[in-house]
Design a protein around this motif. Sequence first.
Motif, PDB file in Angstrom:
ATOM      1  N   LEU A 108     -90.918  11.130  41.816  1.00  0.00           N
ATOM      2  CA  LEU A 108     -91.417  11.794  41.820  1.00  0.00           C
ATOM      3  C   LEU A 108     -93.003  11.691  41.049  1.00  0.00           C
ATOM      4  N   ASP A 109     -92.636  11.011  40.057  1.00  0.00           N
ATOM      5  CA  ASP A 109     -93.974  10.738  39.000  1.00  0.00           C
ATOM      6  C   ASP A 109     -94.836   9.812  39.683  1.00  0.00           C
ATOM      7  N   LEU A 111     -95.157   9.387  42.849  1.00  0.00           N
ATOM      8  CA  LEU A 111     -95.942  10.063  43.925  1.00  0.00           C
ATOM      9  C   LEU A 111     -97.063  11.460  43.333  1.00  0.00           C
ATOM     10  N   LEU A 112     -96.997  11.676  42.321  1.00  0.00           N
ATOM     11  CA  LEU A 112     -97.883  12.346  41.652  1.00  0.00           C
ATOM     12  C   LEU A 112     -99.187  11.695  41.222  1.00  0.00           C
ATOM     13  N   GLU A 114     -99.679   8.974  42.346  1.00  0.00           N
ATOM     14  CA  GLU A 114    -100.900   9.099  43.791  1.00  0.00           C
ATOM     15  C   GLU A 114    -101.807  10.085  43.993  1.00  0.00           C
ATOM     16  N   GLU A 115    -101.083  11.436  43.602  1.00  0.00           N
ATOM     17  CA  GLU A 115    -102.900  12.230  44.417  1.00  0.00           C
ATOM     18  C   GLU A 115    -103.650  12.280  43.173  1.00  0.00           C
TER      19      GLU A 115
END
Lengths: 115, 115
Positions: A108-109, A111-112, A114-115
Amino acid sequence: MVVYPDVDARLSDDEVDRIFRALADATRRDIVQRTLIEDASISDLAERYDMSFAAVQKHITVLEGAGLVTKHRSGRMRHIRANAQALRKAQGLLQTYERIWQHRLAQLDALLAEE
Amino acid sequence: MVVYPDVDARLSDDEVDRIFRALADATRRDIVQRTLIEDASISDLAERYDMSFAAVQKHITVLEGAGLVTKHRSGRMRHIRANAQALRKAQGLLQTYERIWQHRLAQLDALLAEE
DNA sequence: CTAATATGCAACTTAATGGTTGTATATCCG
DNA sequence: CGGATATACAACCATTAAGTTGCATATTAG
């Protein structure tokens, strides 16, 4: 940190079932705890709980079936002793779950980030 | 090492009973593991096991009662998610046992050293 | 030897578990 | 709206679990 090799190797479902099932009772957990500290006879243990001798005997049988305690004969007495190895197996499984959870958090980290 | 404060603070016997009881079933452990990785609907889970939808529902109810998973509504679906905190409670208890055991070993060592 | 102690074990009762099927309700899709 | 999907829940059944009492056996103490 001390590493215990193969702590959760080849653990069958049944074996894990029995370990957790055995730990799912307060009297049995107390027996494990006491016999981790010091061996005890069945009579010693039976005195401490508000139930019949036979009931305590049955609890010990459940713990023995799960490998959480062992019996050692000494004359007419049986000394009950907790087996830390079986406890480590349960702990090993829970640690596996914990690692899965940490892995999810890490993803999740990522993924965050990347944004 | 990461420390989780109060991991086994004020854990009632009943609460511990429910956690270990819930973990004493292979289907339920699988549900926990899957939902640690990723949320799943009840139907998602029910597909995976060779039992009725209602049976899986019951397993989820047991896990929920132990605090091992939570349900989150999303339209007509319920997403099931494992709760790592409850797993840590069980782990905390087992670690306590491990410490008792280590303490016993240390005392035996000390005794031998004296002689 | 005999009495007391420690354990084992069977038979029984009651309650909890884990599964089933059936039905009801809510939501989504066309 | 109406059908399909997702869930909830009750009623029932079979098995296991947790306790009881009673009796048998083995060992120790006097």
